[in-house]
Write a protein that holds these residues in place. Structure first.
Motif, PDB file in Angstrom:
ATOM      1  N   GLU A 155       0.875  -1.166   0.000  1.00  0.00           N
ATOM      2  CA  GLU A 155       0.000   0.000   0.000  1.00  0.00           C
ATOM      3  C   GLU A 155       0.913   1.218   0.000  1.00  0.00           C
ATOM      4  O   GLU A 155       2.111   1.111   0.265  1.00  0.00           O
ATOM      5  CB  GLU A 155      -0.867   0.033   1.269  1.00  0.00           C
ATOM      6  CG  GLU A 155      -1.724  -1.201   1.476  1.00  0.00           C
ATOM      7  CD  GLU A 155      -2.979  -1.217   0.605  1.00  0.00           C
ATOM      8  OE1 GLU A 155      -3.183  -0.277  -0.179  1.00  0.00           O
ATOM      9  OE2 GLU A 155      -3.734  -2.202   0.704  1.00  0.00           O
ATOM     10  N   MET A 156       0.320   2.395  -0.188  1.00  0.00           N
ATOM     11  CA  MET A 156       1.147   3.595  -0.186  1.00  0.00           C
ATOM     12  C   MET A 156       1.780   3.857   1.182  1.00  0.00           C
ATOM     13  O   MET A 156       2.810   4.510   1.296  1.00  0.00           O
ATOM     14  CB  MET A 156       0.326   4.778  -0.675  1.00  0.00           C
ATOM     15  CG  MET A 156       0.296   5.981   0.202  1.00  0.00           C
ATOM     16  SD  MET A 156      -0.761   7.204  -0.494  1.00  0.00           S
ATOM     17  CE  MET A 156       0.376   7.917  -1.657  1.00  0.00           C
TER      18      MET A 156
ATOM     19  N   PHE B 295       3.806  -0.006  -5.515  1.00  0.00           N
ATOM     20  CA  PHE B 295       4.487   0.939  -4.618  1.00  0.00           C
ATOM     21  C   PHE B 295       5.926   0.511  -4.269  1.00  0.00           C
ATOM     22  O   PHE B 295       6.379   0.697  -3.145  1.00  0.00           O
ATOM     23  CB  PHE B 295       3.670   1.193  -3.344  1.00  0.00           C
ATOM     24  CG  PHE B 295       2.586   2.228  -3.546  1.00  0.00           C
ATOM     25  CD1 PHE B 295       2.908   3.542  -3.849  1.00  0.00           C
ATOM     26  CD2 PHE B 295       1.253   1.879  -3.465  1.00  0.00           C
ATOM     27  CE1 PHE B 295       1.917   4.496  -4.062  1.00  0.00           C
ATOM     28  CE2 PHE B 295       0.245   2.828  -3.674  1.00  0.00           C
ATOM     29  CZ  PHE B 295       0.577   4.132  -3.971  1.00  0.00           C
TER      30      PHE B 295
ATOM     31  N   MET C 285       7.364   6.817  -9.760  1.00  0.00           N
ATOM     32  CA  MET C 285       5.975   6.515  -9.456  1.00  0.00           C
ATOM     33  C   MET C 285       5.170   6.207 -10.713  1.00  0.00           C
ATOM     34  O   MET C 285       5.360   6.851 -11.742  1.00  0.00           O
ATOM     35  CB  MET C 285       5.349   7.716  -8.748  1.00  0.00           C
ATOM     36  CG  MET C 285       5.708   7.777  -7.299  1.00  0.00           C
ATOM     37  SD  MET C 285       5.000   6.365  -6.441  1.00  0.00           S
ATOM     38  CE  MET C 285       4.475   7.186  -4.967  1.00  0.00           C
TER      39      MET C 285
ATOM     40  N   MET D 143       6.389  17.059  -3.296  1.00  0.00           N
ATOM     41  CA  MET D 143       5.008  17.318  -3.665  1.00  0.00           C
ATOM     42  C   MET D 143       4.090  16.621  -2.673  1.00  0.00           C
ATOM     43  O   MET D 143       4.208  15.434  -2.454  1.00  0.00           O
ATOM     44  CB  MET D 143       4.771  16.772  -5.071  1.00  0.00           C
ATOM     45  CG  MET D 143       3.382  17.017  -5.557  1.00  0.00           C
ATOM     46  SD  MET D 143       3.328  16.719  -7.331  1.00  0.00           S
ATOM     47  CE  MET D 143       1.594  16.907  -7.610  1.00  0.00           C
ATOM     48  N   PRO D 144       3.193  17.383  -2.048  1.00  0.00           N
ATOM     49  CA  PRO D 144       2.232  16.736  -1.157  1.00  0.00           C
ATOM     50  C   PRO D 144       1.278  15.861  -1.971  1.00  0.00           C
ATOM     51  O   PRO D 144       0.898  16.233  -3.075  1.00  0.00           O
ATOM     52  CB  PRO D 144       1.489  17.907  -0.507  1.00  0.00           C
ATOM     53  CG  PRO D 144       1.812  19.104  -1.303  1.00  0.00           C
ATOM     54  CD  PRO D 144       3.014  18.834  -2.144  1.00  0.00           C
ATOM     55  N   LEU D 145       0.944  14.682  -1.448  1.00  0.00           N
ATOM     56  CA  LEU D 145       0.043  13.799  -2.191  1.00  0.00           C
ATOM     57  C   LEU D 145      -1.392  14.080  -1.785  1.00  0.00           C
ATOM     58  O   LEU D 145      -1.722  14.141  -0.608  1.00  0.00           O
ATOM     59  CB  LEU D 145       0.428  12.345  -1.932  1.00  0.00           C
ATOM     60  CG  LEU D 145       1.829  12.009  -2.450  1.00  0.00           C
ATOM     61  CD1 LEU D 145       2.241  10.600  -2.066  1.00  0.00           C
ATOM     62  CD2 LEU D 145       1.901  12.173  -3.964  1.00  0.00           C
ATOM     63  N   SER D 146      -2.244  14.227  -2.781  1.00  0.00           N
ATOM     64  CA  SER D 146      -3.597  14.714  -2.521  1.00  0.00           C
ATOM     65  C   SER D 146      -4.498  13.656  -1.902  1.00  0.00           C
ATOM     66  O   SER D 146      -4.170  12.483  -1.882  1.00  0.00           O
ATOM     67  CB  SER D 146      -4.219  15.210  -3.819  1.00  0.00           C
ATOM     68  OG  SER D 146      -4.382  14.142  -4.712  1.00  0.00           O
ATOM     69  N   TYR D 147      -5.618  14.065  -1.391  1.00  0.00           N
ATOM     70  CA  TYR D 147      -6.712  13.238  -0.897  1.00  0.00           C
ATOM     71  C   TYR D 147      -6.417  12.495   0.405  1.00  0.00           C
ATOM     72  O   TYR D 147      -7.313  11.950   1.015  1.00  0.00           O
ATOM     73  CB  TYR D 147      -7.149  12.182  -1.937  1.00  0.00           C
ATOM     74  CG  TYR D 147      -7.807  12.744  -3.146  1.00  0.00           C
ATOM     75  CD1 TYR D 147      -9.169  12.990  -3.145  1.00  0.00           C
ATOM     76  CD2 TYR D 147      -7.075  13.039  -4.281  1.00  0.00           C
ATOM     77  CE1 TYR D 147      -9.794  13.498  -4.268  1.00  0.00           C
ATOM     78  CE2 TYR D 147      -7.687  13.554  -5.408  1.00  0.00           C
ATOM     79  CZ  TYR D 147      -9.050  13.780  -5.404  1.00  0.00           C
ATOM     80  OH  TYR D 147      -9.657  14.278  -6.508  1.00  0.00           O
ATOM     81  N   LEU D 148      -5.161  12.390   0.797  1.00  0.00           N
ATOM     82  CA  LEU D 148      -4.867  11.603   1.990  1.00  0.00           C
ATOM     83  C   LEU D 148      -4.687  12.518   3.189  1.00  0.00           C
ATOM     84  O   LEU D 148      -4.172  13.613   3.067  1.00  0.00           O
ATOM     85  CB  LEU D 148      -3.589  10.794   1.773  1.00  0.00           C
ATOM     86  CG  LEU D 148      -3.702   9.716   0.709  1.00  0.00           C
ATOM     87  CD1 LEU D 148      -2.384   9.020   0.532  1.00  0.00           C
ATOM     88  CD2 LEU D 148      -4.787   8.715   1.073  1.00  0.00           C
ATOM     89  N   PRO D 149      -5.118  12.051   4.365  1.00  0.00           N
ATOM     90  CA  PRO D 149      -4.897  12.859   5.562  1.00  0.00           C
ATOM     91  C   PRO D 149      -3.444  12.700   5.965  1.00  0.00           C
ATOM     92  O   PRO D 149      -2.740  11.857   5.424  1.00  0.00           O
ATOM     93  CB  PRO D 149      -5.798  12.200   6.596  1.00  0.00           C
ATOM     94  CG  PRO D 149      -5.841  10.771   6.184  1.00  0.00           C
ATOM     95  CD  PRO D 149      -5.687  10.740   4.686  1.00  0.00           C
TER      96      PRO D 149
ATOM     97  N   ASN E  18       0.406  14.236   6.275  1.00  0.00           N
ATOM     98  CA  ASN E  18       1.147  14.973   5.284  1.00  0.00           C
ATOM     99  C   ASN E  18       2.108  14.036   4.572  1.00  0.00           C
ATOM    100  O   ASN E  18       3.203  13.789   5.045  1.00  0.00           O
ATOM    101  CB  ASN E  18       1.889  16.115   5.980  1.00  0.00           C
ATOM    102  CG  ASN E  18       1.892  17.358   5.135  1.00  0.00           C
ATOM    103  OD1 ASN E  18       1.619  17.270   3.930  1.00  0.00           O
ATOM    104  ND2 ASN E  18       2.195  18.490   5.733  1.00  0.00           N
TER     105      ASN E  18
END
Lengths: 514, 356
Positions: free
Chosen positions: A119-120, A154, A187, A489-495, A497
C-alpha cells in the motif's frame, strides 16, 4: 586526468580527447553498421589529432544509441517474462497494456501476476508467497523466457519485496536474468514496469555490446576504465550497463546539450543541435538538460525514467529544399550523402546548406550555389522553423542565450526568437565533449509520511543523504557532491502529510577509487 | 454545435472519450489514462459498451452510477482487481431489491469519465449518455442529484481485496466524510456505487449527452491537436482566456486536497500580461490582477500549446506553454442554491460568480 569521450550518432561517430577542462583534439568518422569500426576510427583519429598516446588515457567514456535502435527496429530483443507482485490488486490492467503488438511479439512478451506489493503506507497488500513466485518464474522459463522483469505495487515506497524476490530467484534459478522495476523508474506502476520490461529485453544485447567494446578497448591499447553515459548526462559503469541498458537510451541529445554548455561556458541556455537530418532543441539549467515530465514515450511505450526534454524537427544541413510553391525545407534529407549531393559540393540537389551559403551565412564546399530567386523567402522559412522550436523550449521570457552546435550550426542566424546565438569553438564535436565531461549521479524518489519526529526538512535531508550514498558508491568524489534537482510534492486526498520527494545529486568522477 | 450521438463505445472510441474526459476534468479528477486502460481491457474481452438515451428507459428502471473514490496517485500504482464491479452490483440490488438496468457515469471529467465504461463492459449493461456534474468536482455531494434532494445512499464501496461496505447516512455531506475515511483504510482508493436513482429522477436531473460531448471533444483534439482549442472555443461557446507559459507552480496540501496556484506569463496575443489560476484538485479561479476571468462552476481548462492535450493541475510544471479556455458549465449550476454548493465562495474565495 585525460579522458576520451565518444558519441555514436545516427550519421557520425565523434571522439574527443580532453585533459581536465582542456580540449586536446577530436575527430569525426562515419557511423558504421557494426558501430565498433566507426568508434575505432574516431578514437584513433582523435588520439592522433591530440598527439595523445593510449597509455596516457585515464578514462574512456562512450555514449551509444545501440539499444534504442534495437528497440525501434524490434531486433535482438530477448524473450521476456513479467512477474508483477500485486494480487489481489492489479488484474484490471495487465502487463503490456497499451504496447504496440509488434513490440510485444518482438520479445515474445508474457506475464504472471502473483500475490504481493505494498500500500502507499508501506503496509503489505499481501505477503509474498515464495512457492508462488518460484512456480511463476519456472512457468515463464518453460515458455522460453530467460529474462524476467519484476514489478511490485508501490516499489518506490518500499523496494524490499522486489529485492527479496530477486534473492529467492537468484538462489533457485541462477540461470535467469532479472530486472527490478525499482532500479529504473519512478511513481506509476505501469510506466515503471514497462521500463523494466524494455530493460530486460535488451540485456543480452547489452552484454554483447559491452563485450565488443571491451575487445575494442584492448585492440586500441586502452587499459583505462570504461564508462558509458546515462540519459541524465551522468556516468554508468560498463557492468551496470549490462544490467540497466535503458539508462543509456537518450544519452545522445543529453551529451550534446551538456557539451554545448561546457564549450560555451554557459550554465543556463537553450541548445540547438543541428545535424544532417534533424535539429534537436532543448534547455540546459546548471549545465544539465531539463528533463521531460511524468511520462516519456520510448518506441511507442509509456515509461517514466528520466529523459531530457527535447523537441526534434526534420531540419538539418542535408534537408532537401523545394523552391516551388509550397516552398519547404525538409523533412527529407540527403543525410550522410551531403558531401556528394549538395550543390556547393558539386552535386545536383539543393539542400539547406546550399541556402545558407547562398545567403552568405557560411562558406563551405567548392562550388558556388545556384542563384535562387526566392532565397529571402526560403531563409525566412528556415529561421521560422528554428525560432518556433526555440520559443517552445523556453521556460521564461528571460533573455538567455542560444548555443548552436552540430555540423549544421553554420546555417543558424545571429539571433533566434530575439535571443543571441553563440556558436562555440569545437561545436561540431559537442556531443563527444558532453560524454567526456560526464559526472556521477545518485537519484532517489520516495514517499515519506511526515510526523512529529520527521518534518519536511528532515525528510529531504534523509532522501538527499541516500542519493549521496548512491553517487559515492558509483565513484563520485564525496567532496564534490551537489544537489542537482530537488522536488517535493504533497500527495492529494490523503490525511496526514505525505510528501513525494525526488532528489538527484551529482559529483565529479574520482579516479583514484577505481 | 452539432455533436454526433455516441451509441457504442469500442476499443478505439474509448480513447477519444478519455481525452474529452480529461478536458471536462478542468485540471482535476485524475488522469483518465488508467481508467481508459481498464476500460480497454474489459472492452477487449466483451466487445464494447452500448450507450443509451435515458428517455429510452421506463421511469421505474434502476440506474446505478459507478465511480472511483480516492487518490489518483494511488490509482497509478495500485490498479483495481477488476472484480469490484461484480461485487458492487449485488450489494446495491440487495439493498434496493431491484435489478440494475443501466450504469451511469456520475462525473464526466477526469478518471471517473472512463471507469463506468469498464464497469458497464464487465457487467454487460448499457451506459446512460449523461452525467451528474458535466465536469469534475472534488466532493461527493457536488452532483446535480443533491440539488434534487436525492440521497447518495444507499451507497456501496468495495476494495480490490474484496472488502465491502454499505452506507446509510443523514446527508450527502456525511456520506462524503465517512466514505473518505473508509477509502483511506482501504488503501487510498476504492470503487463505489452511489446515488442509485430511478430513471424518472434521472431524467429530471441528468446533464444529458455528456458522454457524446466528451467523445466529440476528444475527437477534435485527436484530429486537430494544438489547433483544437480554437475549434473548442467556437463549438462549446467558450472563451479563450489566455495563452502563456507556466512561470511558477506553488503547491500546498490543505484539507487533503491538491491545492496550489499556477502563474502564467503571456505569449502571442497575450504578451506582457500575467494571469494566475488557483486550483483545489480542479482549476477554480482564473484572475488577471484583480480582474476575475472565470470561476467555478464554469470550467477552466488548460491545453498544452504543443500537443493540444489537456493539462492537469497535478502534472502541470514550470515552462509548459498552455492555452487557457473558459467553458460555460451546465446551466443547472448557475442557480443560487447550486452556487452555494459549487461556487467560488464554497471554496473560500471572496468573489462572486460571474457567468462566462
Amino acid at each position: 586526468m585525460i579522458r576520451i569521450g565518444v558519441d555514436v550518432g545516427g550519421t557520425n561517430t565523434d571522439a574527443v580527447v580532453m585533459k581536465g577542462k582542456k580540449f586536446l583534439g577530436g575527430a569525426k568518422s562515419p557511423t558504421t553498421s557494426d558501430i565498433l569500426t566507426g568508434v575505432e576510427n574516431a578514437i584513433k583519429s582523435a588520439l592522433s589529432e591530440s598527439n595523445t598516446s593510449s597509455d596516457d588515457v585515464d578514462v574512456l567514456i562512450i555514449g551509444t544509441t545501440h539499444f534504442v535502435n534495437a528497440l525501434v527496429q524490434r531486433t535482438k530483443l530477448a524473450q521476456t517474462g513479467v512477474i508483477r507482485m500485486c494480487l489481489p490488486s492489479g488484474s484490471s490492467i495487465l502487463p503490456f497494456a497499451d504496447w504496440p503488438n509488434s513490440l510485444v511479439s518482438g520479445m515474445k512478451g508474457t506475464y504472471k501476476l502473483i500475490k504481493g506489493g505494498y500500500e502507499m503506507t508501506g503496509a503489505e497488500i499481501s505477503q509474498l508467497d515464495h512457492n508462488e513466485l518460484i512456480s511463476a518464474a519456472r512457468e515463464l522459463r518453460d515458455m522460453g523466457c530467460n529474462q524476467i522483469a519484476i514489478s511490485s505495487v508501490f516499489a518506490t515506497v518500499r523496494g524490499d519485496m522486489e529485492q527479496e524476490a530477486l534473492e529467492i530467484l537468484t538462489k533457485e534459478m541462477p540461470d535467469l536474468s532479472i530486472t527490478l522495476s525499482k532500479s529504473i523508474g519512478g511513481m506509476g506502476l505501469l510506466e515503471r514496469e514497462n521500463a523494466a520490461i524494455i530493460n530486460a529485453s535488451l540485456r543480452p544485447l547489452a552484454a554483447e555490446v559491452i563485450d565488443s567494446f571491451k575487445l575494442l578497448q584492448k585492440s586500441l591499447d586502452l587499459s583505462c576504465p570504461m564508462f558509458f553515459t546515462r540519459n541524465d548526462g551522468t556516468l554508468i559503469e560498463a557492468k551496470e550497463v549490462v544490467e540497466l541498458p535503458v539508462l543509456t537510451f537518450a544519452c545522445g541529445p543529453t551529451n550534446s546539450m551538456r557539451g554545448a554548455a561546457f564549450l560555451s561556458g554557459l550554465q543556463d541556455a537553450l541548445v540547438v543541435d543541428v545535424g544532417g537530418t534533424t535539429t534537436d532543441v532543448g534547455e540546459v539549467k546548471d549545465g544539465f538538460p531539463r528533463l521531460a515530465g511524468t511520462s516519456v514515450m520510448v518506441a511507442d511505450v509509456r515509461t517514466n525514467f528520466a529523459m531530457p526534454d527535447v523537441i526534434s524537427i526534420g531540419l538539418g544541413g542535408g534537408s532537401i529544399v523545394a523552391t516551388k510553391e509550397p516552398m519547404a525545407i525538409g523533412p527529407v534529407s540527403v543525410g550522410h550523402e551531403l558531401l556528394q549531393k549538395a550543390t556547393v559540393f558539386g552535386g545536383d540537389t539543393l539542400t539547406a546548406t546550399d541556402l545558407a551559403v547562398a545567403a552568405g551565412r557560411c562558406e563551405v564546399g567548392s562550388n558556388n550555389p545556384p542563384s535562387i530567386s526566392s532565397i529571402d523567402k526560403l531563409i525566412e522559412i528556415l529561421d521560422k522553423m528554428v525560432s518556433d522550436q526555440v520559443a517552445r523550449a523556453r521556460t521564461s521570457n528571460k533573455a538567455i542565450p542560444v548555443i548552436a552546435v552540430g555540423g549544421g550550426s553554420v546555417m543558424m542566424p545571429n539571433e533566434i526568437d530575439g535571443l543571441e546565438v553563440i556558436t562555440p569553438k569545437h561545436n561540431d564535436l559537442a556531443n563527444a565533449v558532453g560524454a567526456a565531461i560526464a559526472q556521477v549521479s545518485g537519484q532517489v524518489s520516495r514517499v515519506i509520511l511526515l510526523n512529529d519526529e520527521i518534518d519536511r526538512d528532515i525528510a529531504i535531508k534523509d532522501v538527499t543523504e541516500e542519493a549521496t550514498r548512491i553517487a559515492v558508491k558509483r565513484h563520485a568524489d564525496p567532496n564534490s557532491i551537489s544537489v542537482l534537482t530537488l522536488s517535493d510534492m504533497p500527495l492529494s486526498y490523503l490525511p496526514g502529510n505525505n510528501l513525494l520527494i525526488n532528489v538527484t545529486v551529482v559529483g565529479d568522477l574520482l579516479m583514484e577509487e577505481l | 454545435m452539432s455533436i454526433k450521438k455516441l451509441s457504442f463505445v469500442d476499443n478505439k472510441s474509448i480513447n477519444a472519450v478519455a481525452i474529452g474526459g480529461a478536458v471536462l476534468g478542468s485540471g482535476g479528477g485524475g488522469d483518465p489514462y488508467v481508467g481508459k486502460l481498464m476500460a480497454q481491457q474489459s472492452i477487449e474481452e466483451t466487445g464494447g459498451v452500448e450507450v443509451i438515451d435515458i428517455e429510452s428507459l421506463p421511469d421505474d428502471a434502476l440506474i446505478l452510477p459507478i465511480a472511483m473514490m480516492g487518490a489518483p496517485t494511488v490509482m497509478v500504482e495500485k490498479f483495481p482487481s477488476g472484480n469490484e464491479f461484480a461485487q458492487l452490483i449485488p450489494m446495491i440490488e440487495k439493498m434496493l431489491t431491484k435489478p440494475v438496468a443501466a450504469i451511469l457515469c456520475i462525473e464526466a471529467g477526469g478518471l471517473n469519465s472512463t471507469i463506468p465504461f469498464s464497469a458497464a463492459s464487465k457487467l454487460g449493461l448499457p451506459i446512460i449518455d449523461g452525467d451528474a456534474m458535466g465536469r469534475a468536482f472534488p466532493e461527493l455531494q457536488m452532483v446535480t442529484f443533491t440539488l434534487g434532494g436525492i440521497s447518495a445512499t444507499p451507497m456501496a464501496m468495495v476494495d480490490e481485496k474484496g472488502n465491502g461496505c454499505n452506507y446509510e447516512t443523514i446527508s450527502n455531506e456525511w456520506t462524503e466524510k465517512l466514505a473518505r475515511a473508509i477509502t483511506i483504510e482501504m488503501g487510498g482508493a476504492a470503487m463505489c456505487s452511489l446515488y442509485p436513482v430511478s430513471a424518472k429522477d434521472c431524467k429530471k436531473y441528468l446533464i444529458k449527452g455528456s458522454l457524446s460531448l466528451i467523445h466529440h471533444i476528444g475527437s477534435i483534439i485527436e484530429t486537430h491537436s494544438f489547433n483544437a482549442y480554437q475549434i473548442l472555443v467556437e463549438e462549446l461557446n467558450g472563451v479563450h482566456l489566455f495563452q502563456g507559459r507556466v512561470r511558477d507552480v506553488e503547491r500546498f496540501s490543505e484539507g487533503g486536497f491538491n491545492r496550489g496556484i499556477v502563474k502564467l506569463e503571456g505569449l502571442g496575443d497575450f504578451l506582457s500580461r500575467d494571469v494566475k489560476v488557483d486550483f483545489q484538485n480542479e482549476f477554480l479561479v482564473a484572475m488577471e490582477g484583480d480582474k476575475v476571468l472565470a470561476t467555478t462552476p464554469d470550467l477552466i481548462c488548460m491545453f498544452d500549446s504543443n500537443t493540444g492535450a489537456p493539462v492537469t493541475a497535478e502534472t502541470i510544471k514550470y515552462g509548459l506553454a498552455v492555452n487557457v479556455l473558459g467553458l460555460p458549465c451546465d446551466p443547472i449550476w448557475r442557480s443560487k442554491e447550486a452556487l452555494e454548493m459549487v461556487g467560488p465562495r464554497y471554496f473560500k474565495y471572496d468573489i462572486d460568480y460571474k457567468p462566462l
